[in-house]
Write a protein that holds these residues in place. Sequence first.
Motif, PDB file in Angstrom:
ATOM      1  N   ASP A 308       0.826  -1.209   0.000  1.00  0.00           N
ATOM      2  CA  ASP A 308       0.000   0.000   0.000  1.00  0.00           C
ATOM      3  C   ASP A 308       0.862   1.262   0.000  1.00  0.00           C
ATOM      4  OD1 ASP A 308      -2.246  -1.559   0.000  1.00  0.00           O
ATOM      5  OD2 ASP A 308      -2.677  -1.320   2.149  1.00  0.00           O
ATOM      6  N   ALA A 309       1.974   1.222   0.750  1.00  0.00           N
ATOM      7  CA  ALA A 309       2.873   2.378   0.815  1.00  0.00           C
ATOM      8  C   ALA A 309       3.514   2.653  -0.547  1.00  0.00           C
ATOM      9  CB  ALA A 309       3.950   2.152   1.873  1.00  0.00           C
ATOM     10  N   ILE A 310       3.887   1.588  -1.258  1.00  0.00           N
ATOM     11  CA  ILE A 310       4.465   1.761  -2.594  1.00  0.00           C
ATOM     12  C   ILE A 310       3.425   2.360  -3.535  1.00  0.00           C
ATOM     13  CG2 ILE A 310       5.471   0.587  -4.586  1.00  0.00           C
ATOM     14  CD1 ILE A 310       7.323   0.709  -2.181  1.00  0.00           C
ATOM     15  N   LYS A 311       2.213   1.853  -3.461  1.00  0.00           N
ATOM     16  CA  LYS A 311       1.149   2.373  -4.320  1.00  0.00           C
ATOM     17  C   LYS A 311       0.875   3.854  -4.030  1.00  0.00           C
ATOM     18  CE  LYS A 311       0.087  -1.401  -6.603  1.00  0.00           C
ATOM     19  NZ  LYS A 311       0.288  -1.479  -8.072  1.00  0.00           N
ATOM     20  N   ALA A 312       0.992   4.232  -2.747  1.00  0.00           N
ATOM     21  CA  ALA A 312       0.748   5.621  -2.351  1.00  0.00           C
ATOM     22  C   ALA A 312       1.996   6.483  -2.479  1.00  0.00           C
ATOM     23  CB  ALA A 312       0.238   5.662  -0.913  1.00  0.00           C
ATOM     24  N   ARG A 313       3.097   5.859  -2.932  1.00  0.00           N
ATOM     25  CA  ARG A 313       4.390   6.542  -3.067  1.00  0.00           C
ATOM     26  C   ARG A 313       4.842   7.145  -1.738  1.00  0.00           C
ATOM     27  NH1 ARG A 313       4.021   3.628  -6.872  1.00  0.00           N
ATOM     28  NH2 ARG A 313       4.329   4.187  -9.071  1.00  0.00           N
ATOM     29  N   ASP A 314       4.647   6.349  -0.693  1.00  0.00           N
ATOM     30  CA  ASP A 314       5.057   6.758   0.661  1.00  0.00           C
ATOM     31  C   ASP A 314       6.352   6.040   1.010  1.00  0.00           C
ATOM     32  OD1 ASP A 314       5.371   7.305   3.360  1.00  0.00           O
ATOM     33  OD2 ASP A 314       3.223   7.233   3.775  1.00  0.00           O
ATOM     34  N   LYS A 315       7.465   6.653   0.669  1.00  0.00           N
ATOM     35  CA  LYS A 315       8.765   6.034   0.864  1.00  0.00           C
ATOM     36  C   LYS A 315       9.093   5.817   2.340  1.00  0.00           C
ATOM     37  CE  LYS A 315      13.644   6.582  -0.307  1.00  0.00           C
ATOM     38  NZ  LYS A 315      14.142   6.586   1.083  1.00  0.00           N
ATOM     39  N   LYS A 316       8.694   6.743   3.179  1.00  0.00           N
ATOM     40  CA  LYS A 316       9.025   6.663   4.598  1.00  0.00           C
ATOM     41  C   LYS A 316       8.456   5.397   5.233  1.00  0.00           C
ATOM     42  CE  LYS A 316       8.781   9.293   8.917  1.00  0.00           C
ATOM     43  NZ  LYS A 316       8.311  10.551   9.561  1.00  0.00           N
ATOM     44  N   VAL A 317       7.181   5.119   4.957  1.00  0.00           N
ATOM     45  CA  VAL A 317       6.540   3.921   5.521  1.00  0.00           C
ATOM     46  C   VAL A 317       7.177   2.660   4.934  1.00  0.00           C
ATOM     47  CG1 VAL A 317       4.401   2.580   5.612  1.00  0.00           C
ATOM     48  CG2 VAL A 317       4.359   5.042   6.043  1.00  0.00           C
ATOM     49  N   ALA A 318       7.411   2.657   3.616  1.00  0.00           N
ATOM     50  CA  ALA A 318       8.009   1.480   2.977  1.00  0.00           C
ATOM     51  C   ALA A 318       9.396   1.203   3.535  1.00  0.00           C
ATOM     52  CB  ALA A 318       8.072   1.686   1.463  1.00  0.00           C
ATOM     53  N   ASP A 319      10.189   2.252   3.726  1.00  0.00           N
ATOM     54  CA  ASP A 319      11.541   2.077   4.273  1.00  0.00           C
ATOM     55  C   ASP A 319      11.508   1.491   5.674  1.00  0.00           C
ATOM     56  OD1 ASP A 319      12.665   3.054   1.982  1.00  0.00           O
ATOM     57  OD2 ASP A 319      13.166   5.035   2.801  1.00  0.00           O
ATOM     58  N   ALA A 320      10.559   1.918   6.475  1.00  0.00           N
ATOM     59  CA  ALA A 320      10.460   1.431   7.851  1.00  0.00           C
ATOM     60  C   ALA A 320      10.142  -0.055   7.888  1.00  0.00           C
ATOM     61  CB  ALA A 320       9.402   2.223   8.619  1.00  0.00           C
ATOM     62  N   ILE A 321       9.307  -0.496   6.959  1.00  0.00           N
ATOM     63  CA  ILE A 321       8.920  -1.917   6.936  1.00  0.00           C
ATOM     64  C   ILE A 321      10.058  -2.778   6.401  1.00  0.00           C
ATOM     65  CG2 ILE A 321       7.345  -3.589   5.880  1.00  0.00           C
ATOM     66  CD1 ILE A 321       5.222  -1.321   5.882  1.00  0.00           C
ATOM     67  N   ILE A 322      10.675  -2.357   5.313  1.00  0.00           N
ATOM     68  CA  ILE A 322      11.710  -3.188   4.688  1.00  0.00           C
ATOM     69  C   ILE A 322      12.996  -3.187   5.511  1.00  0.00           C
ATOM     70  CG2 ILE A 322      12.926  -1.513   3.210  1.00  0.00           C
ATOM     71  CD1 ILE A 322      12.581  -3.569   0.911  1.00  0.00           C
ATOM     72  N   ALA A 323      13.093  -2.330   6.516  1.00  0.00           N
ATOM     73  CA  ALA A 323      14.268  -2.320   7.393  1.00  0.00           C
ATOM     74  C   ALA A 323      14.386  -3.606   8.195  1.00  0.00           C
ATOM     75  CB  ALA A 323      14.211  -1.118   8.336  1.00  0.00           C
ATOM     76  N   CYS A 324      13.261  -4.307   8.375  1.00  0.00           N
ATOM     77  CA  CYS A 324      13.285  -5.613   9.056  1.00  0.00           C
ATOM     78  C   CYS A 324      13.862  -6.646   8.094  1.00  0.00           C
ATOM     79  CB  CYS A 324      11.875  -6.004   9.478  1.00  0.00           C
ATOM     80  SG  CYS A 324      11.726  -7.698  10.087  1.00  0.00           S
ATOM     81  N   ASP A 325      14.943  -7.311   8.489  1.00  0.00           N
ATOM     82  CA  ASP A 325      15.630  -8.232   7.582  1.00  0.00           C
ATOM     83  C   ASP A 325      14.738  -9.370   7.110  1.00  0.00           C
ATOM     84  OD1 ASP A 325      18.570  -7.395   7.350  1.00  0.00           O
ATOM     85  OD2 ASP A 325      18.230  -7.287   9.492  1.00  0.00           O
ATOM     86  N   ASP A 326      13.914  -9.912   8.020  1.00  0.00           N
ATOM     87  CA  ASP A 326      13.036 -11.015   7.634  1.00  0.00           C
ATOM     88  C   ASP A 326      12.031 -10.567   6.570  1.00  0.00           C
ATOM     89  OD1 ASP A 326      14.154 -12.900   9.426  1.00  0.00           O
ATOM     90  OD2 ASP A 326      13.048 -11.985  11.070  1.00  0.00           O
ATOM     91  N   LEU A 327      11.465  -9.373   6.776  1.00  0.00           N
ATOM     92  CA  LEU A 327      10.506  -8.852   5.799  1.00  0.00           C
ATOM     93  C   LEU A 327      11.197  -8.473   4.498  1.00  0.00           C
ATOM     94  CD1 LEU A 327       8.287  -6.642   8.123  1.00  0.00           C
ATOM     95  CD2 LEU A 327       7.597  -8.747   6.978  1.00  0.00           C
ATOM     96  N   LYS A 328      12.409  -7.941   4.601  1.00  0.00           N
ATOM     97  CA  LYS A 328      13.143  -7.553   3.394  1.00  0.00           C
ATOM     98  C   LYS A 328      13.398  -8.765   2.505  1.00  0.00           C
ATOM     99  CE  LYS A 328      17.354  -5.276   1.776  1.00  0.00           C
ATOM    100  NZ  LYS A 328      18.608  -4.577   2.176  1.00  0.00           N
ATOM    101  N   THR A 329      13.817  -9.867   3.104  1.00  0.00           N
ATOM    102  CA  THR A 329      14.062 -11.085   2.329  1.00  0.00           C
ATOM    103  C   THR A 329      12.799 -11.531   1.609  1.00  0.00           C
ATOM    104  OG1 THR A 329      15.787 -11.803   3.859  1.00  0.00           O
ATOM    105  CG2 THR A 329      14.806 -13.490   2.454  1.00  0.00           C
TER     106      THR A 329
END
Length: 466
Positions: A308-329
């Motif tokens: 949803d953050a990518i669709k809304a072009r919300d980089k801040k929220v997306a960065d916070a989520i992908i910072a988790c290594d398990d989620l990033k993988t």
Amino acid sequence: MELFVKPFDLFEVNGQWFLLKTKSLMHKMVLQEDVAFLKEIQGKPSIDASPWAQELLKYYRLVDRAPWNEGEEQTRLSQVFHSHATKNCLAVMELFVAQNCNMGCIYCYGGDGSYHQKGLMTADTARNAIKWFHSCCEKPKEAAIVFFGGEPMMNFPVIRESIEYAEKLFGKGQLSYGMATNMTLMTDTQLDFFASLPKMNLLVSIDGPKEIQNRQRPLKDGRDSYEVCAERIRAALARGIPCVGRATVYADADRDAVVHEMKRLGLSAWQLTAVSSCAGDGIRRDDAQKLYRKWMEEFPSQIIRFVDAIKARDKKVADAIIACDDLKTLIMEGVSGAMIPRDIVGCSASRSHIAVAANGDLYPCHRFVGMESFCCGKVGEKQGGWSEFMQGRLEMCGDCRQCMLRFACSGACYYQSYTDGPEKSIYSMPEHFCDYTRMRAKLKIYVCHMLDLEDKQWYFTRKSVR
């Protein structure tokens, strides 16, 4: 017109439906208006298809040339498994040079590092094991010797002699070497020796920040272990020795704090593993189950928020989520196409991987050392006791034969299955492992189909103007 239907599984994530083909493992987003029909035909080997149904099946590429025979496919894959399993070409040997330890980790599954036997490996036993390994190893450049314990550095003279003997036998620079160590006994001279080897890697055990490390991994003499461990890790990295951090975590652990500490120490790679049950002591822990259940509660909502953050072009929220290594993988696997790996052979324990106890006894891997029922023989003698590890998962586990990933999943760790599964069997799959594995596959597929090329370019290639 009768059409044969390929087997598939239908599932939903955040209101969007997808199908995964059982055999090919290809997946496709399902249009909402087609869901009811696909639910109706799921599991049917053939249908009497109207022209509309024919077009729909062709659109989803579900038309097969012949009736699907589940039994034949399982038999074929079992044959593939056995063709790999019976080759039994060793590639990794773990030498338990020390079944003693200088630490008193509160969760140790190996009987305080003794693995219920105690003792140090002699140089003769080590040489015999390496000679035997050489006779079984067809590709020395792809082979490795890993020094294990207890704490292997309690027996450094045998480690050095083993490496020198292996270099003569296999050829200089042919083998790779590894060691699982708590680092607390490592001297500068020993680090210099390891740094001189072109293929040496250390798996360094540290459970995180000072308060966690000292609580979970005290030295047996009562002293804290953090300072000496951290300093020795930095000394190894300064010499260019590749190091991977390894932390054992409880269900309530702050994983972010542990990862932060790994980075702060200079480590670029790490493994976080849930504290396990102890088969040898009969101690059963549910931390792994709690962790898996926690991830199953948290990951779907986080992945949906990321999309949803990518669709809304919300980089801040997306960065916070992908910072988790398990989620990033998980996210990156989805972005890369959500390929479901086809691995029915699974763990290489007792096939290309073997552990040698301090007394020369052979075991499928380091986790089973000291458990007499899993002893495979002795170095220099004809091996036995391999049969339990020579059976295919589809043959041995009824639940696996019904799973949507039955032709892809390699199953859980044998030891994890033995300790956490509903039965005392290496093929008794822990329910939390299976549920988590299916969840990951579904979320990867969700990411794959929900993010289009423009979305990926905006976030992952940084081509857009911020």
